[in-house]
Design a protein around this motif. Structure first.
Motif, short mmCIF file in Angstrom:
data_model
loop_
_atom_site.label_atom_id
_atom_site.label_comp_id
_atom_site.label_asym_id
_atom_site.label_seq_id
_atom_site.Cartn_x
_atom_site.Cartn_y
_atom_site.Cartn_z
N MET A 6 -13.41 -42.79 -24.95
CA MET A 6 -13.02 -43.34 -23.66
C MET A 6 -11.57 -43.80 -23.77
SD MET A 6 -14.60 -46.55 -21.55
CE MET A 6 -16.09 -45.67 -21.23
N THR A 7 -10.79 -43.40 -22.84
CA THR A 7 -9.39 -43.77 -22.83
C THR A 7 -9.24 -45.20 -22.31
OG1 THR A 7 -8.80 -41.49 -22.36
CG2 THR A 7 -7.11 -43.14 -21.96
N MET A 8 -8.43 -45.97 -23.00
CA MET A 8 -8.14 -47.34 -22.58
C MET A 8 -6.68 -47.41 -22.13
SD MET A 8 -10.94 -49.02 -22.93
CE MET A 8 -10.39 -50.70 -22.73
N PHE A 9 -6.46 -48.27 -21.13
CA PHE A 9 -5.12 -48.46 -20.59
C PHE A 9 -4.78 -49.94 -20.65
CE2 PHE A 9 -7.00 -44.78 -18.53
CZ PHE A 9 -6.00 -43.83 -18.62
N GLU A 10 -3.52 -50.23 -20.97
CA GLU A 10 -3.05 -51.61 -21.07
C GLU A 10 -2.06 -51.88 -19.94
OE1 GLU A 10 -1.02 -54.54 -24.36
OE2 GLU A 10 -0.61 -52.40 -24.46
N ASN A 11 -2.26 -53.01 -19.26
CA ASN A 11 -1.32 -53.44 -18.24
C ASN A 11 -0.01 -53.82 -18.93
OD1 ASN A 11 0.17 -55.39 -16.53
ND2 ASN A 11 -1.52 -55.01 -15.12
N ILE A 12 1.07 -53.22 -18.53
CA ILE A 12 2.36 -53.44 -19.18
C ILE A 12 2.83 -54.87 -19.03
CG2 ILE A 12 4.81 -52.77 -19.16
CD1 ILE A 12 3.81 -49.92 -18.41
N GLU A 13 2.51 -55.53 -17.90
CA GLU A 13 2.98 -56.89 -17.66
C GLU A 13 2.15 -57.96 -18.37
OE1 GLU A 13 3.56 -57.85 -13.56
OE2 GLU A 13 4.69 -56.02 -13.19
N ASN A 14 0.82 -57.85 -18.31
CA ASN A 14 0.00 -58.94 -18.84
C ASN A 14 -0.88 -58.57 -20.03
OD1 ASN A 14 -2.20 -57.61 -17.78
ND2 ASN A 14 -2.38 -58.92 -15.99
N GLY A 15 -0.85 -57.30 -20.44
CA GLY A 15 -1.62 -56.88 -21.61
C GLY A 15 -3.11 -56.67 -21.36
N ALA A 16 -3.56 -56.82 -20.12
CA ALA A 16 -4.98 -56.63 -19.82
C ALA A 16 -5.38 -55.18 -20.09
CB ALA A 16 -5.26 -56.98 -18.36
N LEU A 17 -6.58 -55.01 -20.66
CA LEU A 17 -7.08 -53.68 -20.98
C LEU A 17 -8.14 -53.27 -19.97
CD1 LEU A 17 -7.51 -53.95 -24.85
CD2 LEU A 17 -5.72 -52.75 -23.60
N VAL A 18 -8.08 -52.01 -19.56
CA VAL A 18 -9.11 -51.43 -18.69
C VAL A 18 -9.36 -50.00 -19.16
CG1 VAL A 18 -8.52 -52.81 -16.65
CG2 VAL A 18 -7.47 -50.59 -16.96
N ASN A 19 -10.54 -49.49 -18.82
CA ASN A 19 -10.80 -48.08 -19.10
C ASN A 19 -10.49 -47.28 -17.84
OD1 ASN A 19 -12.99 -48.35 -17.37
ND2 ASN A 19 -14.46 -48.59 -19.02
N GLU A 20 -10.81 -45.98 -17.89
CA GLU A 20 -10.44 -45.16 -16.73
C GLU A 20 -11.18 -45.58 -15.47
OE1 GLU A 20 -12.87 -43.66 -19.52
OE2 GLU A 20 -10.98 -42.76 -19.96
N TRP A 21 -12.37 -46.18 -15.61
CA TRP A 21 -13.09 -46.66 -14.42
C TRP A 21 -12.36 -47.84 -13.79
CZ3 TRP A 21 -16.63 -43.86 -12.11
CH2 TRP A 21 -17.29 -42.89 -12.84
N GLY A 22 -11.70 -48.65 -14.61
CA GLY A 22 -10.93 -49.76 -14.09
C GLY A 22 -9.73 -49.32 -13.29
N LEU A 23 -9.14 -48.19 -13.66
CA LEU A 23 -8.01 -47.66 -12.91
C LEU A 23 -8.46 -46.83 -11.72
CD1 LEU A 23 -5.35 -46.56 -15.55
CD2 LEU A 23 -5.40 -48.61 -14.16
N LYS A 24 -9.71 -46.40 -11.71
CA LYS A 24 -10.22 -45.53 -10.65
C LYS A 24 -9.99 -46.14 -9.27
CE LYS A 24 -13.06 -42.41 -8.70
NZ LYS A 24 -12.46 -42.20 -7.42
#
Length: 110
Positions: free
Chosen positions: A1-19
């Motif tokens: 599962m791909t994880m993404f990090e918010n560049i400003e606050n470092g919060a992590l989400v997976n692709e469903w979070g960005l969906k």
């Protein structure tokens, strides 16, 4: 599962979070690093699993789950279908190898 990090606050989400940021995208799997960058996220490189970083009991349990448990289930299933006793040889060999790879400390009181 791909994880993404918010560049400003470092919060992590997976692709469903960005969906939810891309409602026109049918499946989260098509969200790429380009999409993520448009909304201020970056792809977090996947870290390989390193069982040597775990305590021996946890490493053993992880190895059992991925390397040996399925062998026992398959032996039992095959035996049920054929009406014979299960052949646990492959499972026993896998468990023995795991126990050798991740020995547990024994107390001197035993």
């Amino acid at each position: 599962m791909t994880m993404f990090e918010n560049i400003e606050n470092g919060a992590l989400v997976n692709e469903w979070g960005l969906k939810e940021l891309f409602p026109h995208t049918l499946f989260p799997a098509v969200i790429t690093d380009v999409h993520a960058a448009q909304v201020g996220y970056r792809v977090v490189p996947e870290q390989p699993f390193a069982p040597q970083q775990l305590d021996p009991l946890t490493a053993r349990r992880a190895a059992y789950a991925t390397e040996s448990d399925h062998l026992k289930v398959e032996a039992e299933y095959d035996a049920l279908l054929s009406g014979t006793d299960p052949d646990y040889a492959a499972w026993i060999a896998a468990v023995t190898a795991i126990k050798e790879r991740y020995p547990l400390e024994t107390s001197s009181d035993e």
